[in-house]
Design a protein around this motif. Structure first.
Motif, PDB file in Angstrom:
ATOM      1  N   ALA A 192     -32.265-102.891  -1.744  1.00 17.59           N
ATOM      2  CA  ALA A 192     -33.279-103.760  -2.133  1.00 17.59           C
ATOM      3  C   ALA A 192     -34.287-103.963  -3.164  1.00 17.59           C
ATOM      4  O   ALA A 192     -34.365-105.022  -4.168  1.00 17.59           O
ATOM      5  N   LEU A 193     -34.805-103.119  -3.340  1.00 15.03           N
ATOM      6  CA  LEU A 193     -35.412-103.130  -4.337  1.00 15.03           C
ATOM      7  C   LEU A 193     -34.582-103.625  -5.870  1.00 15.03           C
ATOM      8  O   LEU A 193     -35.323-104.223  -6.917  1.00 15.03           O
ATOM      9  N   PHE A 194     -33.856-102.347  -6.048  1.00 15.55           N
ATOM     10  CA  PHE A 194     -33.645-102.727  -7.753  1.00 15.55           C
ATOM     11  C   PHE A 194     -32.473-103.368  -7.772  1.00 15.55           C
ATOM     12  O   PHE A 194     -32.665-104.105  -8.520  1.00 15.55           O
ATOM     13  N   LEU A 195     -32.103-104.284  -6.431  1.00 14.58           N
ATOM     14  CA  LEU A 195     -30.688-106.167  -6.838  1.00 14.58           C
ATOM     15  C   LEU A 195     -31.882-107.064  -6.962  1.00 14.58           C
ATOM     16  O   LEU A 195     -31.964-107.523  -7.944  1.00 14.58           O
ATOM     17  N   GLU A 196     -33.562-107.065  -6.509  1.00 21.40           N
ATOM     18  CA  GLU A 196     -34.281-107.670  -6.746  1.00 21.40           C
ATOM     19  C   GLU A 196     -34.731-108.026  -8.485  1.00 21.40           C
ATOM     20  O   GLU A 196     -34.806-108.972  -8.768  1.00 21.40           O
ATOM     21  N   ARG A 197     -34.661-106.922  -8.844  1.00 22.44           N
ATOM     22  CA  ARG A 197     -34.973-106.604 -10.599  1.00 22.44           C
ATOM     23  C   ARG A 197     -33.710-107.003 -11.343  1.00 22.44           C
ATOM     24  O   ARG A 197     -33.809-107.343 -12.617  1.00 22.44           O
ATOM     25  N   LEU A 198     -32.348-106.616 -10.690  1.00 21.82           N
ATOM     26  CA  LEU A 198     -31.060-106.282 -11.894  1.00 21.82           C
ATOM     27  C   LEU A 198     -30.782-107.633 -11.392  1.00 21.82           C
ATOM     28  O   LEU A 198     -30.361-108.366 -12.121  1.00 21.82           O
ATOM     29  N   LEU A 199     -30.574-109.022 -10.622  1.00 22.30           N
ATOM     30  CA  LEU A 199     -30.413-110.333 -10.538  1.00 22.30           C
ATOM     31  C   LEU A 199     -31.522-110.808 -11.020  1.00 22.30           C
ATOM     32  O   LEU A 199     -31.247-112.100 -11.539  1.00 22.30           O
ATOM     33  N   ALA A 200     -32.323-110.819 -11.033  1.00 23.55           N
ATOM     34  CA  ALA A 200     -33.956-111.846 -11.633  1.00 23.55           C
ATOM     35  C   ALA A 200     -33.103-111.787 -13.127  1.00 23.55           C
ATOM     36  O   ALA A 200     -33.776-112.501 -13.714  1.00 23.55           O
ATOM     37  N   THR A 201     -33.266-110.345 -13.802  1.00 23.62           N
ATOM     38  CA  THR A 201     -33.088-110.184 -15.101  1.00 23.62           C
ATOM     39  C   THR A 201     -31.504-110.398 -15.726  1.00 23.62           C
ATOM     40  O   THR A 201     -31.465-110.766 -17.743  1.00 23.62           O
ATOM     41  N   CYS A 202     -30.114-109.398 -14.602  1.00 25.07           N
ATOM     42  CA  CYS A 202     -28.936-109.860 -15.508  1.00 25.07           C
ATOM     43  C   CYS A 202     -28.276-110.946 -14.866  1.00 25.07           C
ATOM     44  O   CYS A 202     -27.357-111.215 -13.665  1.00 25.07           O
ATOM     45  N   PRO A 203     -27.941-112.549 -15.107  1.00 29.29           N
ATOM     46  CA  PRO A 203     -27.611-113.598 -14.300  1.00 29.29           C
ATOM     47  C   PRO A 203     -26.346-113.674 -14.541  1.00 29.29           C
ATOM     48  O   PRO A 203     -25.786-114.770 -13.606  1.00 29.29           O
ATOM     49  N   ARG A 204     -25.686-113.128 -15.001  1.00 34.19           N
ATOM     50  CA  ARG A 204     -24.246-112.914 -14.795  1.00 34.19           C
ATOM     51  C   ARG A 204     -23.554-111.868 -14.275  1.00 34.19           C
ATOM     52  O   ARG A 204     -22.569-111.106 -14.172  1.00 34.19           O
ATOM     53  N   MET A 205     -24.401-111.409 -13.848  1.00 38.29           N
ATOM     54  CA  MET A 205     -23.759-110.112 -12.840  1.00 38.29           C
ATOM     55  C   MET A 205     -23.974-110.819 -11.530  1.00 38.29           C
ATOM     56  O   MET A 205     -24.328-111.104 -11.269  1.00 38.29           O
ATOM     57  N   THR A 206     -23.038-110.216 -10.792  1.00 39.03           N
ATOM     58  CA  THR A 206     -22.336-110.160  -8.878  1.00 39.03           C
ATOM     59  C   THR A 206     -22.411-108.853  -8.298  1.00 39.03           C
ATOM     60  O   THR A 206     -21.963-107.847  -9.318  1.00 39.03           O
ATOM     61  N   VAL A 207     -23.003-108.616  -7.236  1.00 34.87           N
ATOM     62  CA  VAL A 207     -22.871-107.645  -6.528  1.00 34.87           C
ATOM     63  C   VAL A 207     -22.805-108.028  -5.636  1.00 34.87           C
ATOM     64  O   VAL A 207     -22.525-108.824  -4.348  1.00 34.87           O
ATOM     65  N   LEU A 208     -21.118-106.940  -4.714  1.00 37.78           N
ATOM     66  CA  LEU A 208     -20.738-107.011  -3.344  1.00 37.78           C
ATOM     67  C   LEU A 208     -21.405-105.665  -3.173  1.00 37.78           C
ATOM     68  O   LEU A 208     -20.613-104.367  -3.555  1.00 37.78           O
ATOM     69  N   ALA A 209     -22.074-105.600  -1.757  1.00 36.22           N
ATOM     70  CA  ALA A 209     -22.829-103.918  -1.063  1.00 36.22           C
ATOM     71  C   ALA A 209     -21.734-103.669   0.215  1.00 36.22           C
ATOM     72  O   ALA A 209     -21.299-104.838   0.413  1.00 36.22           O
ATOM     73  N   THR A 210     -21.638-102.782   0.639  1.00 32.70           N
ATOM     74  CA  THR A 210     -21.075-102.493   1.974  1.00 32.70           C
ATOM     75  C   THR A 210     -22.779-101.954   2.160  1.00 32.70           C
ATOM     76  O   THR A 210     -22.848-101.083   1.804  1.00 32.70           O
ATOM     77  N   SER A 211     -22.752-102.198   3.840  1.00 30.67           N
ATOM     78  CA  SER A 211     -23.755-101.579   4.108  1.00 30.67           C
ATOM     79  C   SER A 211     -23.906-101.188   6.086  1.00 30.67           C
ATOM     80  O   SER A 211     -22.807-102.553   6.297  1.00 30.67           O
ATOM     81  N   ARG A 212     -24.277-100.701   6.725  1.00 32.93           N
ATOM     82  CA  ARG A 212     -24.198-100.533   8.122  1.00 32.93           C
ATOM     83  C   ARG A 212     -24.961-101.817   8.584  1.00 32.93           C
ATOM     84  O   ARG A 212     -24.810-102.308   9.799  1.00 32.93           O
ATOM     85  N   ALA A 213     -26.057-102.389   7.774  1.00 36.00           N
ATOM     86  CA  ALA A 213     -26.858-103.191   8.459  1.00 36.00           C
ATOM     87  C   ALA A 213     -27.064-104.087   6.891  1.00 36.00           C
ATOM     88  O   ALA A 213     -27.431-104.353   6.415  1.00 36.00           O
ATOM     89  N   ARG A 214     -27.820-105.357   7.083  1.00 37.62           N
ATOM     90  CA  ARG A 214     -28.190-105.929   5.965  1.00 37.62           C
ATOM     91  C   ARG A 214     -29.256-105.646   5.132  1.00 37.62           C
ATOM     92  O   ARG A 214     -30.851-104.946   5.709  1.00 37.62           O
ATOM     93  N   LEU A 215     -29.320-105.613   3.723  1.00 36.97           N
ATOM     94  CA  LEU A 215     -29.902-105.104   3.577  1.00 36.97           C
ATOM     95  C   LEU A 215     -31.528-106.136   3.377  1.00 36.97           C
ATOM     96  O   LEU A 215     -32.734-105.838   2.464  1.00 36.97           O
ATOM     97  N   MET A 216     -31.689-107.404   3.591  1.00 37.06           N
ATOM     98  CA  MET A 216     -33.025-108.200   4.450  1.00 37.06           C
ATOM     99  C   MET A 216     -33.896-108.289   2.754  1.00 37.06           C
ATOM    100  O   MET A 216     -34.768-108.448   2.874  1.00 37.06           O
ATOM    101  N   VAL A 217     -33.006-108.662   1.640  1.00 34.20           N
ATOM    102  CA  VAL A 217     -33.384-109.765   1.069  1.00 34.20           C
ATOM    103  C   VAL A 217     -33.188-110.880   0.703  1.00 34.20           C
ATOM    104  O   VAL A 217     -32.256-111.545   1.549  1.00 34.20           O
TER     105      VAL A 217
END
Length: 961
Positions: A192-217
């Motif tokens: 969650a912390l990494f994605l907050e940094r990544l998506l705020a700074t990299c406007p053309r990146m898309t992330v598809l995650a898999t998890s047993r629970a939501r990341l709650m962001v």
């Protein structure tokens, strides 16, 4: 390609990445090649396409469209089995990642999240110009290592002055790509912390995650992955999957059996993993046997965490599969669950516990002991039989409980995460967890020790076991009885990650080792190493903090002398590496450290040497004052530095002596003793070149290479300076920071007039600088000014404006006005025939601006100012000429410039032409050609031809006042 030349597929890949403005190091990481191989391909492409430099080569990259893919090859795992069904889920998830930048597929383990994500990514990758990366987070046990895992998948490296997260975010800022993060649940907070940094700074990146629970962001879009469809009337994805997998093992099923298969799939809750395991057993059990096995009591676990509803359906399938195993294979499955990364049979044989057969049977140990067949207290450690282990691993792989992987060390095996977790819980239930973890820890320690013997393949060997080393350390660090082992593993992992150029992790591991150390003396030692790594990362604040912490630890151990050395070194760091600080400590604070260090040093030679070095800087106003000591303080500065060198030499420590010599170089440069500074700089290199790799040694050597380059250039040794600069540019610790690696080489080539080298190197510099976030580092300014000058000499106004903008972003301190700025501006103005303006640019006498023209610029400033005075017809030119000859005596380049000015003043063509030979011998082709043009007549024609061949615009006639 329409070029008429033959370009190999690999060259086409390299060309495309050159066009994407990647550095050679980044291309090497992307294509899994060595940097040397990439350089060879680039050279071949320059030759084949007949282009002069890397910039031109990048412009040809679009022509490669017919010979190479239009997008980078996606870094996605190739599935070994077909993907069955889920048409509606694929369509829905595809639309979601088009509409939203971060989508998380959620569901219980074994439902098929990973396969669905890979299928969607494989179909969508063509929509992303920079492709897709797949990052399996299963081996990641530390939430702080998320960025490291992403960097490994994307071929990125850590940038000095940034942690790994900042480095990755900076590198991906302009990328248009899809990032698949798999198995996020155990490190959800870190993701969650990494994605907050990544998506705020990299406007053309898309992330598809898999998890047993939501990341709650807040920006997350969740897609619940349903079980496979179970419809009996019509199509059923679950039935189709079972039938496909059964047919794959040689037992195709007849359509009339679909209802029976559907019933089995319903009892398995439509879980893909359970269905695949059931289908794998069909050849031996048949449908009736599978149906009966589903009623086995082991299919459901009870009590404690086993009743967790999130895992119940998957756990039921795993329990059923586990019940079908032979007892020895059950024990093997649970014991190999301690491995985080792929492992070999040899490794498993060292970790798995062997013992005799059941009590009373009279059998000899034939495999791992199972809790169902041996009573507590009957198990003894037995001999390791690699053949039995290999056979058992093969059986588990056949049951789809282990995945076979390719490994340089041999056939590798890997447990899927849900199965590995299941095995770990079984290990705990059997009361074997601590013993198995302890054996795994011992194995990891042995691997770490073996890796310290550097072999050609050590990097690959390290990468294979690195995640296991990290996992073992994480377990041991939390157990007081394993503190000593945890300390040893942290220390060795710190050493290994440093050698692997994972400097951010290395610093953290050294600090972790300091926390785990049982002896304050060991803690102090680890903190000193951490400080040295921080130095390699150019993080002055951390160097200062860690050295002060080391002093505290040394005090705690009763090592007063060690504390003194640490305190003095902290003060030294604050002035010696002041440009690497975010918050520079107040000078009064540094003075207090020196005073305490002096009181504690006693008669200890190392402590006294450290104190003397601090005094050579802090007490002579060098600390915190970019202009250096005042003119009256220079003798005292030299005396203190020489005293520090003498004390350091007596300690027998090359690193201490090198640091003291660095202070002496600075003092000699302030005194204007250019040749002494160059000689001292070479002494540093001689001291350091043969030392083994270490954080402190690497930090000193990189700094020494930079200093010897600048000192050599200041003394007019252009060939020598270029040799040192090339060595610096090729240093492996700077492989991923091309702007820092090449800045001195660019400066040398600019002053020498090596156009092709400047054009090629400046592309790497600019790309790396931008990827690093365009840091305003003072060490980069002369390089940028030199490149701007070269473009001015070529009359490339657009490129010159671009580099002047870069220089503006780097700032223009006084040394830019009176030092390198004046030198580069004067060279350009003289080329354009504007001698009066060049003289005005260098109006102050060298003595008036001595603080800014010492070091490499002093002789250049004096020589060029003399030539400008002669060409401008200045009345005092002859007096200036006599004075300049005295100042630059012994400098082959500056001396030749002054002699050329004298020949021009006297109208002595023979003497003038003699300076052309001197310039050639000194490695300055531009100055040689300029001399020919100034000689006039047929010599001028030859000179102009040489200038044109080098890439320069024609010289303009000199205009006097």
């Amino acid at each position: 390609m329409g070029t008429g030349v033959e370009i190999s597929p690999r060259e086409a890949e390299v060309l495309e990445l050159v066009g994407a403005h990647l550095s050679n190091a980044e291309i090497a990481a992307r294509l899994c090649l060595s940097v040397r191989t990439v350089e060879s391909h680039v050279s071949s492409l320059l030759r084949k396409l007949r282009v002069p430099d890397r910039r031109a080569l990048a412009r040809r990259a679009p022509e490669a469209a017919g010979a190479a893919p239009s997008h980078p090859a996606p870094v996605l795992p190739a599935p070994l089995t077909s993907f069955v069904g889920r048409a509606s889920e694929r369509a829905e998830l595809t639309e979601m990642i088009r509409a939203h930048r971060q989508v998380t597929t959620v569901g219980p383990g074994g439902v098929g999240k990973t396969r669905l994500a890979l299928a969607v990514a494989g179909e969508a990758v063509g929509e992303y110009s920079d492709g897709a990366w797949f990052v399996d987070l299963v081996p990641v046990t530390d939430p702080g290592m998320i960025a490291t895992a992403v960097a490994g998948a994307a071929g990125l490296g850590e940038q000095p002055g940034r942690d790994m997260t900042e480095s990755v975010v900076a590198a991906l800022a302009d990328r248009h790509a899809l990032l698949v993060l798999d198995n996020c649940e155990h490190v959800a907070d870190g993701v969650a912390l990494f994605l907050e940094r990544l998506l705020a700074t990299c406007p053309r990146m898309t992330v598809l995650a898999t998890s047993r629970a939501r990341l709650m962001v807040p920006f997350e879009r969740v897609y619940p992955v349903p079980p496979l469809s179970l419809a009996v009337d019509g199509e059923s994805d679950a039935v189709a999957l079972f039938m496909e997998r059964a047919a794959a093992v040689g037992w195709p099923l007849d359509p009339p059996l679909r209802d029976q298969i559907a019933a089995i799939c319903a009892r398995l809750d439509g879980m893909a993993l359970a269905i695949e395991l059931a289908a794998a057993r069909y050849p031996t059990l048949g449908l009736d046997g599978i149906t009966a096995a589903l009623s086995h009591p082991l299919r459901m676990l009870t009590g404690g965490s086993r009743a967790d509803e999130r895992h119940r359906s998957v756990r039921a399938a795993l329990d059923w599969s586990h019940a079908l195993l032979e007892p020895a294979d059950r024990a093997l499955l649970r014991q190999v669950s301690v491995f985080t990364a792929p492992f070999t049979a040899v490794a498993a044989a060292e970790v798995v516990r062997f013992g005799p057969g059941p009590v009373g049977t009279g059998t000899v140990g034939t495999g791992p002991v199972d809790e169902d067949t041996v009573d507590e207290g009957t198990v003894d450690e037995g001999p390791v039989d690699e053949g039995i282990v290999a056979d058992g691993l093969a059986r588990l792989a056949e049951q789809s409980l282990l995945v076979v992987t390719a490994s340089p060390a041999g056939t590798g095996y890997r447990a899927l995460e849900t199965i590995r977790q299941y095995g770990t819980e079984r290990l705990a239930e059997a009361g074997e967890l601590v013993d198995a973890r302890s054996r795994h820890l011992r194995w990891c320690l042995a691997q770490a020790v073996g890796l310290t013997v550097v072999r050609a393949d050590w990097r690959a060997r390290f990468d294979l076991v690195a995640d296991d080393l990290r996992a073992a350390l994480a377990w041991a660090a939390g157990r007081p009885e394993r503190r000593a082992d945890a300390y040893e593993l942290a220390r060795r992992l710190a050493e290994l990650t440093f050698t692997r150029h994972l400097t951010g992790e290395s610093q953290r591991r050294y600090e972790q080792a300091a926390e785990l150390a049982g002896d304050p003396a060991d803690s102090a030692s680890m903190l000193r190493q951490a400080a040295a790594v921080a130095g390699c990362r150019t993080i002055g604040d951390d160097m200062y903090r860690l050295r002060r912490a080391a002093a505290d630890a040394a005090r705690g151990s009763g090592d007063s002398a060690g504390a003194a050395a640490d305190l003095a070194t902290a003060a030294t760091v604050a002035f010696r590496f002041s440009t690497t600080f975010v918050r520079l400590p107040p000078r009064e604070e540094a003075l207090a450290l020196v005073r305490e260090a002096r009181e504690r040093a006693g008669d200890d030679p190392a402590a006294r040497a450290a104190v003397a070095l601090a005094e050579a800087g802090v007490l002579t106003d060098a600390f915190g004052a970019a202009q250096g000591p005042s003119e009256n303080e220079v003798p005292e500065t030299i005396a203190r530095a020489e005293h520090a060198v003498g004390l350091a030499r007596r300690t027998g420590d090359p690193l201490a002596e090198s640091a003291a010599l660095d202070a002496l170089i600075g003092a000699q440069s302030w005194a204007g003793d250019t040749f002494a500074a160059a000689g001292t700089a070479r002494r540093r290199i001689a001291l350091l070149s043969s030392l083994p790799i270490s954080p402190a040694g690497t930090h000193e050597l990189v700094d020494a290479l930079a200093m010897v380059t600048e000192a050599g250039l200041g003394a007019g040794d252009v060939p020598g300076a270029r040799r040192w600069a090339r060595r610096l540019a090729g240093h492996p610790s700077l492989a991923e920071v091309g702007h820092r690696a090449t800045c001195r080489l660019l400066m040398v080539d600019a002053l020498a007039g090596n156009v092709a080298e400047v054009l090629t190197g400046s592309v790497r510099f600019l790309d790396a600088w931008r990827r690093a976030g365009s840091p305003a580092l003072s060490i980069l300014r002369p390089a940028a000014a030199g490149v701007a000058m070269i473009h001015g000499l070529r009359d490339d106004r657009r490129a010159r404006r671009e580099w002047q903008e870069v220089l503006g972003r780097l700032g223009t301190p006084p040394e830019g006005t009176y030092g390198y700025g004046a030198v580069f501006d004067a060279l350009l103005l003289l080329h354009r025939g504007r001698a009066p303006e060049a003289l005005e640019r260098m109006a102050p006498e060298a003595g008036q601006v001595w603080k800014w023209v010492t070091w490499i610029w002093h002789h250049w400033y004096v020589a060029l100012r003399t030539e400008a005075a002669v060409l401008a017809g200045s009345p005092g030119a002859r007096d200036r000429l006599a004075e300049a000859r005295t100042v630059v005596a012994g400098n082959p380049v500056a001396g030749a410039i002054v002699e050329r000015a004298g020949a021009l003043l006297d109208g002595d063509r023979e003497a003038l032409l003699a300076t052309a030979d001197a310039f050639d011998a000194a490695g300055c082709r531009y100055q040689s050609a300029r001399t020919m043009v100034l000689a006039g007549g047929p010599h001028a024609e030859r000179g102009e031809a040489v200038l044109t061949g080098l890439g320069f615009a024609p010289m303009a006639p000199a205009r006097s006042r």
